[in-house]
Scaffold this motif. Structure first.
Motif, PDB file in Angstrom:
ATOM      1  N   ASN A   2       0.847  -1.205   0.000  1.00 49.55           N
ATOM      2  CA  ASN A   2       0.000   0.000   0.000  1.00 49.55           C
ATOM      3  C   ASN A   2       0.875   1.244   0.000  1.00 49.55           C
ATOM      4  OD1 ASN A   2      -1.951   1.957   0.456  1.00 49.55           O
ATOM      5  ND2 ASN A   2      -3.160   0.630   1.775  1.00 49.55           N
ATOM      6  N   LYS A   4      -0.199   4.329  -0.028  1.00 45.47           N
ATOM      7  CA  LYS A   4      -0.812   5.474   0.638  1.00 45.47           C
ATOM      8  C   LYS A   4      -0.135   5.741   1.978  1.00 45.47           C
ATOM      9  CE  LYS A   4      -5.436   4.699  -1.308  1.00 45.47           C
ATOM     10  NZ  LYS A   4      -6.794   4.226  -1.011  1.00 45.47           N
ATOM     11  N   ARG A   6       0.294   6.269   5.846  1.00 43.29           N
ATOM     12  CA  ARG A   6      -0.360   5.621   6.988  1.00 43.29           C
ATOM     13  C   ARG A   6      -1.007   6.668   7.890  1.00 43.29           C
ATOM     14  NH1 ARG A   6       4.825   2.469   7.789  1.00 43.29           N
ATOM     15  NH2 ARG A   6       4.460   0.419   6.886  1.00 43.29           N
ATOM     16  N   TYR A 191      -6.002   7.510   2.620  1.00 48.86           N
ATOM     17  CA  TYR A 191      -4.855   7.041   3.407  1.00 48.86           C
ATOM     18  C   TYR A 191      -4.994   5.557   3.702  1.00 48.86           C
ATOM     19  CZ  TYR A 191      -4.384  12.057   4.152  1.00 48.86           C
ATOM     20  OH  TYR A 191      -4.268  13.403   3.957  1.00 48.86           O
ATOM     21  N   ASN A 192      -3.896   4.961   4.102  1.00 47.97           N
ATOM     22  CA  ASN A 192      -3.918   3.609   4.643  1.00 47.97           C
ATOM     23  C   ASN A 192      -4.308   3.772   6.109  1.00 47.97           C
ATOM     24  OD1 ASN A 192      -3.496   0.972   5.348  1.00 47.97           O
ATOM     25  ND2 ASN A 192      -1.261   1.067   5.214  1.00 47.97           N
ATOM     26  N   LYS A 310      -3.328  -3.803  10.343  1.00 50.14           N
ATOM     27  CA  LYS A 310      -3.907  -2.864   9.366  1.00 50.14           C
ATOM     28  C   LYS A 310      -2.826  -2.014   8.714  1.00 50.14           C
ATOM     29  CE  LYS A 310      -7.993  -1.277   7.950  1.00 50.14           C
ATOM     30  NZ  LYS A 310      -8.897  -2.092   7.180  1.00 50.14           N
ATOM     31  N   LEU A 311      -1.905  -1.503   9.510  1.00 52.45           N
ATOM     32  CA  LEU A 311      -0.907  -0.543   8.992  1.00 52.45           C
ATOM     33  C   LEU A 311       0.444  -1.200   8.668  1.00 52.45           C
ATOM     34  CD1 LEU A 311      -1.507   2.581  11.285  1.00 52.45           C
ATOM     35  CD2 LEU A 311      -2.539   2.047   9.075  1.00 52.45           C
ATOM     36  N   GLN A 312       0.562  -2.475   8.985  1.00 57.97           N
ATOM     37  CA  GLN A 312       1.833  -3.191   8.753  1.00 57.97           C
ATOM     38  C   GLN A 312       2.997  -2.486   9.447  1.00 57.97           C
ATOM     39  OE1 GLN A 312       1.867  -6.323   6.748  1.00 57.97           O
ATOM     40  NE2 GLN A 312      -0.190  -5.936   7.493  1.00 57.97           N
TER      41      GLN A 312
END
Length: 317
Positions: A2, A4, A6, A191-192, A310-312
């Motif tokens: 992703n 985007k 965070r 956004y992520n 979710k955000l890794q």
């Protein structure tokens, strides 16, 4: 992967415990906090908006606090622009931006691709409304809005003429209220985002709200509001905030002190209910129930696990 930026978003009703948890999460994930509260932007409005104290920040940078004087207006579009700039700036320093607050529309405007300037605008139409306001008063134009879009009329103060006219303009050229227009826009997340909501048993939340009001009174809320009142700050957007409008009524001699306090508690409880309804209906939130105090560390683990997935990202070691 992703690409985007965070963004961690923490929402929930007033007094649910967002501030304390946001500090813990910021420490854990190297975060910086952006206030998502539409009233904490005002200088000198600290107690009534439950603004975080410097000693409570524990060294975590906070943004968008105290950026306007109470007699200045501030729109959702202003907020959207400032917050998006902050998100990029925080990211560029290798930190995690965290948007924390309870003003639903403001947060929604940041994370989704809302275009505030796209609605047709017509200068001649705007000028004619400005003329009517000059001749017949702001209340006349506000009444016009009330007939077209009662929800916006409730939210926008008659003296915030720019926003009143804007809402009428949107309705006039689209046939839709501002809320309806925004709802129909493409809800693409920019956004992520890890979007976390805090909830609580209603009785316990209401008890916390009542207690918080009592603490605000003890901390000097009356003196804070009196200072604004004596500066002649009246009929502006900021003073419509809960905690200010009730005490202004008392200072105007319209109600007794005890009634002002009861009104403040009641309005705060109603606001919390509206906040929860808004978040549940309009945003894809992962909810965490904060009712049980003894399970805070357990909740922290659940929330952390959700954020990391979710955000890794990984927590600071």
């Amino acid at each position: 992967m992703n690409s985007k930026e965070r963004l961690l978003v923490l929402i929930g009703p007033t007094a649910v415990g967002k501030t304390k948890l946001s500090i813990e999460l910021a420490k854990k994930y190297n975060g910086e906090i952006i206030s998502g509260d539409s009233m904490q932007i005002y200088r000198g409005m600290d107690i009534g908006t439950a603004k975080i104290l410097p000693e409570e920040m524990e060294g975590i940078p906070h943004h968008l606090l105290d950026i306007r004087n109470p007699d200045e207006s501030f729109s959702v579009a202003d907020f959207q622009e400032l917050v998006r700039e902050k998100i990029s700036e925080i990211q560029s320093r290798g930190k995690l931006p965290m948007l924390v607050g309870g003003t639903g529309l403001y947060i929604q405007s940041v994370i989704y691709d809302y275009q505030f300037s796209e609605v047709i605008s017509n200068e001649a139409f705007r000028l004619s409304l400005e003329e009517q306001a000059k001749e017949k008063g702001n209340e006349f134009v506000h009444e016009m809005l009330k007939r077209l879009d009662p929800e916006s009329a409730e939210r926008i103060h008659p003296n915030n003429l720019r926003r009143v006219i804007r809402a009428i303009e949107v309705f006039h050229f689209t046939g839709k209220t501002i809320s309806e227009y925004q709802e129909e826009q493409e809800k693409e997340l920019l956004y992520n985002v890890a979007l976390i909501g805090l909830s609580m048993d209603r009785e316990q939340l209401y008890e916390r709200i009542n207690k918080r009001v009592d603490l605000m009174i003890k901390a000097g809320l009356l003196e804070e509001v009196q200072s604004l009142y004596e500066q002649g700050i009246k009929d502006v957007q900021s003073i419509q905030a809960i905690g200010y409008k009730e005490i202004y009524e008392y200072l105007d001699g319209k109600i007794e002190w005890q009634e002002a306090i009861e009104k403040l508690k009641q309005n705060s409880r109603r606001y919390a209910k509206r906040q929860l309804t808004w978040f549940r209906n309009k945003m894809d939130v992962k909810w965490f129930d904060m009712t049980e105090k003894d399970s805070l560390s357990k909740k922290m683990l659940e929330i952390s696990s959700f954020i990391e997935g979710k955000l890794q990202i990984k927590a600071n070691t």
